[in-house]
Design an enzyme around this catalytic site. Structure first.
Site: not given
Ligand code: LER
Ligand code: MN
Length: 262
Positions: A146, A240
């Protein structure tokens, strides 16, 4: 056709600001997630060794929810784990932790996320080596690296930087998690960045520019839906945001989002 599974984050061990649910209520959380029309969940797990896999599996099955993904980053803040630590023993413990997540994920077909566990800074060669080892642990389990914004990590901020690491690792089961909140900070063009990931886009996180529920900031989600449609994305979209403007808006987002992208 847009076949996107929608998911919500449910923490199993430690609380996270990205879920309105508390770990102690995780079974109740699954019921609410199901009722709100989600297809599945992203479980936030600090240490899979402390989770009873059979109990989690049975609870998901009885609610008719899929395990879409496992988010692993809590162990960075709580235990100081990092794939790029200068301390070889910490790197080893982090690789073993990700392997434990992979063992958990494999029976569900879930994606394992490598976000904060890559470290806030560090050597990109160490990251490449560590990811190669993790990806080799179970080639049938997909890992999603990510890109995080610069205030969280100096390693891999953009999708292009993520794709560069993916290419250097050279494993079929390593791809990208594109998170709209981070992309809004780091990408010159969010749609182009998502398109560039193509079939290496394994997972998506949704939050608006201010980390509110999509639609409550100034991010143009039409460009995200268009980009995902144009690359034939068929994986999951996991919400999220922080629970803002409020928890109910977050939990009840599926109906509105599905109406928007159809
Ligand atoms: C985790 O998926 C994320 O996006 C981060 O910003 C969390 O610290
Ligand atoms: Mn994230």
């Amino acid at each position: 056709m847009r076949h996107w599974s929608l998911g919500m984050i449910v923490p199993l061990q430690d609380p996270t600001p990205f879920s309105p649910f508390a770990p102690v209520d995780w079974r109740q959380a699954l019921k609410r997630v199901k009722t709100a029309g989600y297809d599945g969940v992203e479980l936030a797990i600090t240490d899979p060794a402390k989770i009873d896999l059979a109990t989690a599996e049975e609870a998901l099955e009885s609610e008719g929810l899929r395990l879409l993904s496992i988010t692993t980053g809590q162990a960075a803040g709580l235990e100081g784990l990092s794939l790029t630590s200068r301390d070889e023993r910490i790197r080893r413990r982090t690789i073993e932790r990700i392997e434990a997540h992979i063992d958990f994920a494999r029976r569900f077909g879930a994606v394992v996320i490598v976000g904060s566990l890559r470290g806030a800074d560090g050597d990109s060669e160490l990251l490449t080596e560590a990811l190669r080892e993790c990806a080799g642990h179970a080639p049938e389990v997909r890992l999603a690296l990510e890109p995080l914004n610069r205030y969280e990590s100096r390693l891999v901020n953009t999708v292009a930087e993520g794709l560069d690491v993916v290419e250097r690792v050279g494993a079929e089961n390593l791809g990208i998690l594109a998170d709209t909140f981070h992309a809004n900070i780091e990408e010159a063009n969010i749609g182009e960045a998502f398109r560039a990931a193509g079939d290496r886009l394994f997972h998506v996180h949704l939050a608006d520019s201010n980390r509110h529920v999509p639609g409550y900031g100034h991010l143009d989600f039409a460009q995200v839906w268009d980009a995902l449609g144009s690359i034939g994305y068929q994986q999951s979209l996991v919400l999220e945001p922080l629970p803002k403007p409020n928890t109910e808006t977050l939990i009840n987002a599926p109906a509105r989002l599905r109406g928007e992208w159809k």
